[in-house]
Scaffold this active site. Structure first.
Site, mmCIF file in Angstrom:
data_model
loop_
_atom_site.group_PDB
_atom_site.id
_atom_site.type_symbol
_atom_site.label_atom_id
_atom_site.label_comp_id
_atom_site.label_asym_id
_atom_site.label_seq_id
_atom_site.Cartn_x
_atom_site.Cartn_y
_atom_site.Cartn_z
ATOM 1 N N CYS A 84 23.884 13.053 6.617
ATOM 2 C CA CYS A 84 22.574 13.609 6.957
ATOM 3 C C CYS A 84 22.583 14.197 8.372
ATOM 4 C CB CYS A 84 21.486 12.552 6.745
ATOM 5 S SG CYS A 84 19.833 13.286 6.743
ATOM 6 N N HIS A 198 22.549 11.133 0.971
ATOM 7 C CA HIS A 198 22.884 9.778 1.431
ATOM 8 C C HIS A 198 23.708 9.048 0.364
ATOM 9 C CE1 HIS A 198 20.356 9.597 5.050
ATOM 10 N NE2 HIS A 198 19.705 10.556 4.419
ATOM 11 N N GLU A 200 24.997 6.231 0.624
ATOM 12 C CA GLU A 200 24.645 4.798 0.666
ATOM 13 C C GLU A 200 23.335 4.513 -0.060
ATOM 14 O OE1 GLU A 200 24.070 6.966 2.955
ATOM 15 O OE2 GLU A 200 22.454 6.412 4.318
ATOM 16 N N ASP A 252 4.083 -5.358 -5.199
ATOM 17 C CA ASP A 252 3.081 -5.814 -4.222
ATOM 18 C C ASP A 252 3.437 -7.261 -3.898
ATOM 19 O OD1 ASP A 252 1.858 -3.394 -4.621
ATOM 20 O OD2 ASP A 252 0.087 -4.182 -5.634
ATOM 21 N N ASP A 435 -5.487 4.435 -0.650
ATOM 22 C CA ASP A 435 -6.210 3.617 -1.634
ATOM 23 C C ASP A 435 -7.599 4.210 -1.856
ATOM 24 O OD1 ASP A 435 -4.057 1.684 -1.591
ATOM 25 O OD2 ASP A 435 -4.850 1.027 0.335
HETATM 26 O O1 1PR Z 1 -3.111 -0.947 5.136
HETATM 27 O O2 1PR Z 1 -0.945 -0.318 6.162
HETATM 28 O O3 1PR Z 1 -1.548 -2.709 5.885
HETATM 29 O O4 1PR Z 1 -0.959 -1.299 3.936
HETATM 30 C C1 1PR Z 1 -1.329 -2.178 2.918
HETATM 31 C C2 1PR Z 1 -0.674 -1.695 1.663
HETATM 32 O O5 1PR Z 1 -0.889 -2.674 0.670
HETATM 33 C C3 1PR Z 1 -1.241 -0.384 1.157
HETATM 34 O O6 1PR Z 1 -0.194 0.418 0.674
HETATM 35 C C4 1PR Z 1 -2.147 -0.802 -0.011
HETATM 36 O O7 1PR Z 1 -2.099 0.133 -1.053
HETATM 37 C C5 1PR Z 1 -1.486 -2.100 -0.471
HETATM 38 N N1 1PR Z 1 -2.470 -3.075 -0.988
HETATM 39 C C6 1PR Z 1 -3.356 -3.785 -0.254
HETATM 40 N N2 1PR Z 1 -4.044 -4.630 -1.061
HETATM 41 C C7 1PR Z 1 -3.597 -4.440 -2.298
HETATM 42 C C8 1PR Z 1 -4.042 -5.155 -3.497
HETATM 43 O O8 1PR Z 1 -3.582 -4.881 -4.622
HETATM 44 N N3 1PR Z 1 -4.950 -6.098 -3.330
HETATM 45 N N4 1PR Z 1 -1.914 -3.021 -3.310
HETATM 46 C C9 1PR Z 1 -2.608 -3.468 -2.265
HETATM 47 C C10 1PR Z 1 -1.953 -1.787 -3.697
HETATM 48 C C11 1PR Z 1 -1.415 -0.530 -5.519
HETATM 49 C C12 1PR Z 1 -0.053 -0.195 -5.914
HETATM 50 C C13 1PR Z 1 0.200 -0.619 -7.318
HETATM 51 C C14 1PR Z 1 -0.104 0.578 -8.152
HETATM 52 C C15 1PR Z 1 0.510 0.562 -9.517
HETATM 53 N N5 1PR Z 1 -1.451 -1.817 -4.961
HETATM 54 O O9 1PR Z 1 0.866 -0.745 -5.062
HETATM 55 O O10 1PR Z 1 1.502 -1.015 -7.352
HETATM 56 O O11 1PR Z 1 -1.516 0.709 -8.279
HETATM 57 O O12 1PR Z 1 0.009 -0.474 -10.266
HETATM 58 P P1 1PR Z 1 -0.015 -0.381 -11.858
HETATM 59 O O13 1PR Z 1 1.166 0.426 -12.277
HETATM 60 O O14 1PR Z 1 0.123 -1.794 -12.301
HETATM 61 O O15 1PR Z 1 -1.326 0.240 -12.229
HETATM 62 P P2 1PR Z 1 -1.704 -1.316 5.343
#
Ligand code: 1PR
Length: 593
Positions: A84, A198, A200, A252, A435
């Protein structure tokens, strides 16, 4: 018995070099780090895994007194493998940092990709490489340094060296096409081998390249010396490039009630079981996991859903053929990620086993430790990069930064987390995860600022919206922070435009309304955002069947689609998604390649 060659890795102190170190360790090779000018004298072979920005790399090499010794090393004829920025630095200059001179070994400039015909920049994802010049005529593994035209490799860059038979042609080993642009994806000449992609992070086929170069005896590498004039040739630009759509698995991660880090999965961000656990019933009414849950859940005693251990699950997805893995530390906003040693340990362990890109998000912002020590977002990101992350993802912080950008007339002041991290690690290393949620309005009476962004429910969409809306209604998408808990006066299009201005490299687009629903991606939202930004967009939230992936690629043009629940619950495998996309004529990376 001859001793094995002394292998050195060049670390200029800012790029993410951990991924390469992990790959080399996995292949069973020992190495040392070059950190002082005198170390070059010890090296029989040198790898420069430059990740980040061209100007930062040059400035750091110069500040550490490594720039001229690197030039001398290259002249000495000892083997060099650049990755890179480690390839780009061989060139005379880069449009990324016009004030910084490169090594000038290859007398050509590095220039920015254009955004012609709607293609996203950075070029981020898996693409093919075709042999050119003399490399096209040889067949041996060693001459081809383990590369194959059948395989795809992982690229992530906004700047490239154009293929030109008169200049770069003498150096080009392979070319790659992105949109209608043909660029040099690897060079090989005399003792120099370098790749824009990349290895790796290119799965097993990338490890094969590293192994081919690392295992080559020194004499064999020297035998690659060729006369100064090589045969070059014109390369025809094909009607279509070999760029593939990415399938991303998302985990998550948060601590469960026993304090162990687990992979969890919410429904509209509520990650607790629907039924209260009698073992935990207490009467307080405090936290819940989402604003939508605040009314329906008066008890915090429902257990956090546990879908497995983060490293084991990430490894499963790597083996099943995920093109990328995303780990989101979903409760890290509550404390300082720098103090979150278990999460850093998860990243370290995952990065040692997974040789596709790893994005880490959660809590990347300026914080203050309980003892009063201030921590910048750059420090937090640095800790994740050193642990093995390839990209970091910013959520809440990005929303706040764009609100400030809007106040300042859409001109950045260089202080936001996106800007500071992109300056050091390169734009491509900064993802913004959003979000958003729908805000319904009456389109006939709406007087707010988002009239241009309103999406209207048609008869058809109203049926599929279910409880989300009804025909005749319209909505805009509002940004939220803190895991959806706090709505902000910012629309998703403003966020998209703002992060592009601030210098993010990718947009991970969740959707609170669809999260965990299995009702398919929110195509209205994704289409709206894809039209608004020129950086790659990752569609997220709502995947329930393989056809949802086909739909999102065909109907929105996004570069990648992410899913969590269906993979965690074994409802659909990554291989099935890829097979279905392949049937539908959507180019994806072959599983297992
Ligand atoms: O604000 O910089 O500290 O980042 C926090 C991060 O954590 C953000 O990316 C936020 O989206 C994520 N987050 C916070 N709370 C939740 C929660 O679920 N309570 N998760 C959360 C977000 C969404 C996706 C999920 C998709 C696909 N989750 O990560 O994986 O919606 O899901 P599916 O295929 O099952 O529908 P910061």
């Amino acid at each position: 018995m001859a001793s094995s060659p002394r292998l050195y890795l060049l670390d200029y102190g800012a790029g993410n070099v951990q991924s390469l170190a992990n790959s080399i360790a996995k292949l069973g090779y020992q190495f040392e780090w070059i950190s002082r000018p005198e170390d070059f004298a010890q090296a029989d072979k040198l790898v420069f895994p430059g990740v980040g920005a061209f100007g930062t790399a040059v400035a750091n090499l110069r500040a550490k007194g490594l720039f001229e010794p690197l030039r001398s090393y290259l002249r000495s004829g000892r083997p060099y493998f650049g990755i890179c920025i480690g390839m780009q630095i061989l060139f005379a200059s880069s449009a990324e940092s016009p004030e910084s001179e490169g090594l000038g070994v290859i007398p050509a400039p590095i220039e920015r990709f254009t955004r012609e015909s709607g293609k996203a920049v950075p070029h981020m994802g898996w693409n093919h490489a075709a042999f050119v010049g003399e490399s096209a005529e040889v067949q041996g593994e060693s001459e081809r340094v383990g590369m194959s035209e059948e395989d795809s490799y992982y690229f992530v860059h906004s700047f490239r060296a154009a293929y030109d038979p008169a200049t770069t042609g003498e150096w080009a080993h392979t070319t790659t096409q992105y949109g209608q642009e043909l660029f040099v994806s690897s060079v090989r000449r005399e003792n120099v081998f370098a790749t824009q992609f990349h290895p790796e992070k290119s799965g097993e086929v990338g490890l094969r390249i590293l192994e081919a170069w690392l295992s080559a005896p020194l004499e064999a590498i020297d035998a690659h010396r060729v006369p100064s004039t090589r045969r070059t040739r014109e390369v025809i630009v094909a009607p279509k490039d070999g760029f593939t759509k990415r399938i991303i698995a998302c985990l998550d991660v948060r601590a469960n009630d026993d304090g162990d880090l687990v992979v969890t999965k919410g429904d509209q961000y509520d990650v607790r079981e629907k039924v209260e656990s009698s073992a935990f019933i207490i009467t307080t009414t405090s936290t819940s996991e989402s604003p939508s849950a605040t009314t329906k859940a008066s008890s915090p005693t429902r257990a956090v859903r546990n879908l497995g251990k983060p490293v084991a699950l990430a490894n499963r997805y790597y083996i099943e053929g995920a093109d990328e893995i995303c780990l989101l530390n979903i409760t890290s906003f509550r404390n300082s990620p720098l103090r979150d040693q278990p999460m850093l340990a998860v990243v370290r362990e995952a990065a040692a086993q997974i040789f596709v890109p790893l994005t880490i998000g959660g809590g990347i912002k300026d914080t203050v430790d309980p003892d009063g020590t201030p921590r910048t977002a750059l420090e937090v990101a640095g800790a994740y990069f050193r642990a093995g992350a390839d990209k970091v993802s910013l959520g809440s912080e990005a929303v706040t930064a764009v609100e400030k950008l809007r106040e300042n007339g859409w001109v950045g002041d260089g202080t936001s987390a996106i800007e500071t991290i992109a300056y050091v690690y390169g734009r491509q290393a900064v993802v913004v995860s959003a979000d958003p949620r729908r805000v319904f309005v009456d389109p006939e009476t709406y007087q707010g600022p988002y009239a241009d962004e309103l999406v209207r429910a048609s008869e058809a969409t109203a049926t599929s919206l279910g409880s989300e809306g009804e025909a005749g209604k319209a909505w805009w998408y509002q940004c939220t922070i803190k895991g959806g808990r706090e709505p902000r006066p910012l629309s998703i299009c403003e966020l998209a435009r703002g992060i592009d201005i601030l210098g993010a490299g990718e947009f991970l687009l969740n959707c609170i309304d669809r999260d965990g629903s299995g009702r398919g991606y929110d195509l209205d939202l994704i289409r709206l955002v894809r039209r608004t930004v020129g950086i790659p967009v990752v569609a997220s939230s709502g995947a329930g069947r393989t056809d949802d992936f086909v739909d999102v690629f065909e109907k929105t043009g996004v570069e990648a689609a992410l899913a969590a629940g269906i993979f965690h619950r074994y409802e659909v495998e990554i291989g099935q998604v890829k097979a279905r996309c392949g049937e539908a004529g959507i180019r994806v990376r072959r599983v297992g390649s």
